[in-house]
Design a protein around this motif. Sequence first.
Motif, PDB file in Angstrom:
ATOM      1  N   MET A   1       0.830  19.510   4.967  1.00  0.00           N
ATOM      2  CA  MET A   1      -0.467  18.888   4.436  1.00  0.00           C
ATOM      3  C   MET A   1      -0.416  17.451   4.915  1.00  0.00           C
ATOM      4  SD  MET A   1      -2.347  18.509   0.899  1.00  0.00           S
ATOM      5  CE  MET A   1      -3.548  19.912   1.216  1.00  0.00           C
ATOM      6  N   LYS A   2      -1.293  17.062   5.915  1.00  0.00           N
ATOM      7  CA  LYS A   2      -1.080  15.511   6.366  1.00  0.00           C
ATOM      8  C   LYS A   2      -1.580  14.586   5.018  1.00  0.00           C
ATOM      9  CE  LYS A   2      -3.904  12.085   8.684  1.00  0.00           C
ATOM     10  NZ  LYS A   2      -2.697  11.216   9.214  1.00  0.00           N
ATOM     11  N   LYS A   3      -0.664  13.450   4.886  1.00  0.00           N
ATOM     12  CA  LYS A   3      -0.841  12.574   3.596  1.00  0.00           C
ATOM     13  C   LYS A   3      -1.466  11.399   4.035  1.00  0.00           C
ATOM     14  CE  LYS A   3       2.031  14.326   0.195  1.00  0.00           C
ATOM     15  NZ  LYS A   3       1.688  14.470  -1.274  1.00  0.00           N
ATOM     16  N   ILE A   4      -2.699  11.138   3.465  1.00  0.00           N
ATOM     17  CA  ILE A   4      -3.362   9.868   3.701  1.00  0.00           C
ATOM     18  C   ILE A   4      -2.826   8.942   2.930  1.00  0.00           C
ATOM     19  CG2 ILE A   4      -5.786   8.984   3.702  1.00  0.00           C
ATOM     20  CD1 ILE A   4      -6.773  11.794   3.968  1.00  0.00           C
ATOM     21  N   LYS A   5      -2.278   7.789   3.311  1.00  0.00           N
ATOM     22  CA  LYS A   5      -1.639   6.524   2.475  1.00  0.00           C
ATOM     23  C   LYS A   5      -2.944   5.652   1.906  1.00  0.00           C
ATOM     24  CE  LYS A   5       2.548   6.799   4.973  1.00  0.00           C
ATOM     25  NZ  LYS A   5       3.411   6.046   5.701  1.00  0.00           N
ATOM     26  N   THR A   6      -3.084   5.751   0.645  1.00  0.00           N
ATOM     27  CA  THR A   6      -4.230   4.921   0.156  1.00  0.00           C
ATOM     28  C   THR A   6      -3.834   3.857  -0.843  1.00  0.00           C
ATOM     29  OG1 THR A   6      -5.308   7.069   0.059  1.00  0.00           O
ATOM     30  CG2 THR A   6      -6.274   5.518  -1.292  1.00  0.00           C
ATOM     31  N   ALA A   7      -4.555   2.786  -0.772  1.00  0.00           N
ATOM     32  CA  ALA A   7      -4.405   1.646  -1.693  1.00  0.00           C
ATOM     33  C   ALA A   7      -5.797   1.182  -2.276  1.00  0.00           C
ATOM     34  CB  ALA A   7      -3.788   0.462  -0.614  1.00  0.00           C
ATOM     35  N   LEU A   8      -5.526   0.611  -3.460  1.00  0.00           N
ATOM     36  CA  LEU A   8      -6.671   0.334  -4.299  1.00  0.00           C
ATOM     37  C   LEU A   8      -6.817  -1.269  -4.176  1.00  0.00           C
ATOM     38  CD1 LEU A   8      -5.751   2.023  -7.513  1.00  0.00           C
ATOM     39  CD2 LEU A   8      -7.184   3.094  -5.659  1.00  0.00           C
ATOM     40  N   GLY A  15      -9.509   1.263 -11.234  1.00  0.00           N
ATOM     41  CA  GLY A  15      -8.457   1.864 -10.622  1.00  0.00           C
ATOM     42  C   GLY A  15      -7.570   2.745 -11.306  1.00  0.00           C
ATOM     43  N   LYS A  16      -7.385   2.550 -12.791  1.00  0.00           N
ATOM     44  CA  LYS A  16      -6.580   2.957 -13.669  1.00  0.00           C
ATOM     45  C   LYS A  16      -7.156   4.539 -14.038  1.00  0.00           C
ATOM     46  CE  LYS A  16      -4.438   2.460 -18.191  1.00  0.00           C
ATOM     47  NZ  LYS A  16      -2.867   2.656 -17.518  1.00  0.00           N
ATOM     48  N   VAL A  17      -8.591   4.378 -14.318  1.00  0.00           N
ATOM     49  CA  VAL A  17      -9.181   5.577 -14.965  1.00  0.00           C
ATOM     50  C   VAL A  17      -9.688   6.503 -13.916  1.00  0.00           C
ATOM     51  CG1 VAL A  17     -11.085   6.281 -16.157  1.00  0.00           C
ATOM     52  CG2 VAL A  17      -9.744   4.379 -17.096  1.00  0.00           C
ATOM     53  N   PHE A  18     -10.566   6.004 -12.828  1.00  0.00           N
ATOM     54  CA  PHE A  18     -11.374   6.929 -11.918  1.00  0.00           C
ATOM     55  C   PHE A  18     -10.745   7.059 -10.506  1.00  0.00           C
ATOM     56  CE2 PHE A  18     -14.938   4.984 -14.508  1.00  0.00           C
ATOM     57  CZ  PHE A  18     -15.180   6.227 -15.087  1.00  0.00           C
ATOM     58  N   HIS A  19      -9.631   6.313 -10.055  1.00  0.00           N
ATOM     59  CA  HIS A  19      -9.459   6.704  -8.987  1.00  0.00           C
ATOM     60  C   HIS A  19      -7.700   7.127  -8.869  1.00  0.00           C
ATOM     61  CE1 HIS A  19     -12.827   4.931  -6.783  1.00  0.00           C
ATOM     62  NE2 HIS A  19     -12.626   4.189  -7.686  1.00  0.00           N
ATOM     63  N   ALA A  20      -6.795   6.260  -9.336  1.00  0.00           N
ATOM     64  CA  ALA A  20      -5.166   6.689  -9.197  1.00  0.00           C
ATOM     65  C   ALA A  20      -4.949   8.214  -9.834  1.00  0.00           C
ATOM     66  CB  ALA A  20      -4.547   5.623 -10.188  1.00  0.00           C
ATOM     67  N   GLY A  28      -3.014  15.629  -0.857  1.00  0.00           N
ATOM     68  CA  GLY A  28      -3.203  15.260   0.445  1.00  0.00           C
ATOM     69  C   GLY A  28      -3.247  13.719   0.610  1.00  0.00           C
ATOM     70  N   PHE A  29      -3.150  13.039  -0.550  1.00  0.00           N
ATOM     71  CA  PHE A  29      -3.020  11.469  -0.742  1.00  0.00           C
ATOM     72  C   PHE A  29      -1.862  11.012  -1.254  1.00  0.00           C
ATOM     73  CE2 PHE A  29      -7.661  12.719  -1.284  1.00  0.00           C
ATOM     74  CZ  PHE A  29      -8.177  11.709  -0.411  1.00  0.00           C
ATOM     75  N   GLU A  30      -1.201   9.830  -0.766  1.00  0.00           N
ATOM     76  CA  GLU A  30      -0.100   9.002  -0.948  1.00  0.00           C
ATOM     77  C   GLU A  30      -0.638   7.831  -1.457  1.00  0.00           C
ATOM     78  OE1 GLU A  30       4.033   7.122   0.353  1.00  0.00           O
ATOM     79  OE2 GLU A  30       2.962   8.600   1.747  1.00  0.00           O
ATOM     80  N   LEU A  31      -0.727   7.535  -2.851  1.00  0.00           N
ATOM     81  CA  LEU A  31      -0.870   6.217  -3.570  1.00  0.00           C
ATOM     82  C   LEU A  31      -0.015   5.164  -3.322  1.00  0.00           C
ATOM     83  CD1 LEU A  31      -2.911   4.500  -5.248  1.00  0.00           C
ATOM     84  CD2 LEU A  31      -1.318   5.300  -7.347  1.00  0.00           C
ATOM     85  N   MET A  32      -0.303   4.307  -2.253  1.00  0.00           N
ATOM     86  CA  MET A  32       0.660   3.022  -1.873  1.00  0.00           C
ATOM     87  C   MET A  32       0.747   2.176  -2.911  1.00  0.00           C
ATOM     88  SD  MET A  32       1.646   4.072   1.057  1.00  0.00           S
ATOM     89  CE  MET A  32       2.306   2.587   1.905  1.00  0.00           C
ATOM     90  N   GLY A  33      -0.357   1.688  -3.622  1.00  0.00           N
ATOM     91  CA  GLY A  33      -0.333   0.645  -4.568  1.00  0.00           C
ATOM     92  C   GLY A  33      -1.810   0.068  -4.804  1.00  0.00           C
ATOM     93  N   ALA A  34      -1.720  -1.084  -5.373  1.00  0.00           N
ATOM     94  CA  ALA A  34      -2.904  -1.960  -5.388  1.00  0.00           C
ATOM     95  C   ALA A  34      -2.753  -3.440  -5.409  1.00  0.00           C
ATOM     96  CB  ALA A  34      -3.507  -1.544  -6.899  1.00  0.00           C
ATOM     97  N   TRP A  35      -3.773  -3.974  -4.985  1.00  0.00           N
ATOM     98  CA  TRP A  35      -3.867  -5.447  -4.978  1.00  0.00           C
ATOM     99  C   TRP A  35      -4.173  -5.982  -6.465  1.00  0.00           C
ATOM    100  CZ3 TRP A  35      -8.502  -8.523  -2.599  1.00  0.00           C
ATOM    101  CH2 TRP A  35      -8.269  -9.926  -2.699  1.00  0.00           C
ATOM    102  N   GLU A  36      -3.115  -6.710  -6.885  1.00  0.00           N
ATOM    103  CA  GLU A  36      -3.396  -7.187  -8.159  1.00  0.00           C
ATOM    104  C   GLU A  36      -3.182  -8.459  -8.346  1.00  0.00           C
ATOM    105  OE1 GLU A  36      -1.800  -4.258 -11.385  1.00  0.00           O
ATOM    106  OE2 GLU A  36      -0.249  -4.418  -9.834  1.00  0.00           O
ATOM    107  N   VAL A 307     -13.401  13.517   0.831  1.00  0.00           N
ATOM    108  CA  VAL A 307     -12.873  12.286   1.521  1.00  0.00           C
ATOM    109  C   VAL A 307     -11.687  12.692   2.167  1.00  0.00           C
ATOM    110  CG1 VAL A 307     -11.680  10.108   1.052  1.00  0.00           C
ATOM    111  CG2 VAL A 307     -13.685  10.660  -0.121  1.00  0.00           C
ATOM    112  N   TYR A 308     -10.909  13.523   1.781  1.00  0.00           N
ATOM    113  CA  TYR A 308      -9.743  14.147   2.540  1.00  0.00           C
ATOM    114  C   TYR A 308     -10.152  14.814   3.665  1.00  0.00           C
ATOM    115  CZ  TYR A 308      -5.405  16.504   3.852  1.00  0.00           C
ATOM    116  OH  TYR A 308      -4.281  16.752   4.372  1.00  0.00           O
ATOM    117  N   GLN A 309     -11.086  15.935   3.624  1.00  0.00           N
ATOM    118  CA  GLN A 309     -11.573  16.740   4.512  1.00  0.00           C
ATOM    119  C   GLN A 309     -12.292  15.784   5.644  1.00  0.00           C
ATOM    120  OE1 GLN A 309     -10.923  19.651   5.204  1.00  0.00           O
ATOM    121  NE2 GLN A 309      -9.749  19.949   3.171  1.00  0.00           N
TER     122      GLN A 309
END
Length: 346
Positions: A1-8, A15-20, A28-36, A307-309
């Motif tokens: 499965m292709k991984k979509i590298k994703t950042a917040l 970010g903490k509740v609805f996305h991560a 299919g997603f790889e969480l890369m990190g967040a701008w803090e 989103v992945y599709q």
Amino acid sequence: MKKIKTALLSYGMSGKVFHAPFLTLHQGFELMGAWERSKKLIQQDYPTVKSYDSLDELLADEVDLVVVNTPIDTHFDYTKQVLLAGKHALVEKAFTTTAAQAEALQQLAQEKGLKLTVYQNRRWDSDLKTVKKVLEDGVLGEIVEAEIRFDRYNPALSPKLWKESDNAGAGVLMDLGSHLIDQALYLFGYPQAVFADIRRLRENSQIDDNIDILLYYTDKRVRLHAGFFNREMTPSYVLQGRKGTFLKHRADVQEDTLKTGAKPNLTDWGTEPPEKAGLLYTEINGQVLRQTVPTQQGNYYDLFEGVYQSITQNVPEPVTAAEGLQVMHVIEAAMRSSQTKQVVQL
């Protein structure tokens, strides 16, 4: 499965509740990190990801998708930078602060061949999914009137100053109103005209905190309401058809469950208590029935799957920029209507 590298673009409640939680659940997603900007919190929950010090640093990384989950008045500028950097974007609601901004982002995404999705997660609430099924089943006959409400009892001002300051992205119309309008358009299509009454009812409020919007269709009327002075909740969805009525309270459990720190799953997630079922009172095959309707299971995972599709299979986004633009047109029409006390044609 292709991984979509994703950042917040932030790691506050959104970010903490609805996305991560969903980005890490979906394979299919790889969480890369967040701008803090100040508090560095994401690595406490996800030790292997990055905490970016700037947007430039984030955009310079090998990121495929950026979640723009910052205050509304920053959406246009940040999303534009994301698209210009060649990244796909998932933008929180309200999409932008003006229809012109929404249209510019839509055109930019098309020019760049990038996916641009509006995060209207409430389409995947158990309540809305149930309402959608009742409409599709046709058990009410032709709909002549509908009401969608997003009510709370919370007269106090929010401690989050940016939510209460008089800026282009603040106010209930942009916040809860964008959900209500999106749901109405999702269920009934684009209206012909808008009439609105937008007010400030809380003491010392600098922003609109009570909205009443009437959407005009050739065959029905749809009323939208949100406010903070509803101690006793009325049904959030009222559908009136030529054969009957359907009533449903807003009872989706996902947000409250996520706030406890619980992680979503693909089995029993988003299951409402049976006692929260909606009420159907109608006539089917000549027989009058008054009964509850089992609630559909909600799951925001399906938005992320969409989103992945859209990215991997080049199919339309689960909530397109064009749909986000339509919501912005209705928001602007509601503002003009409230100011002039006139019906505004779309």
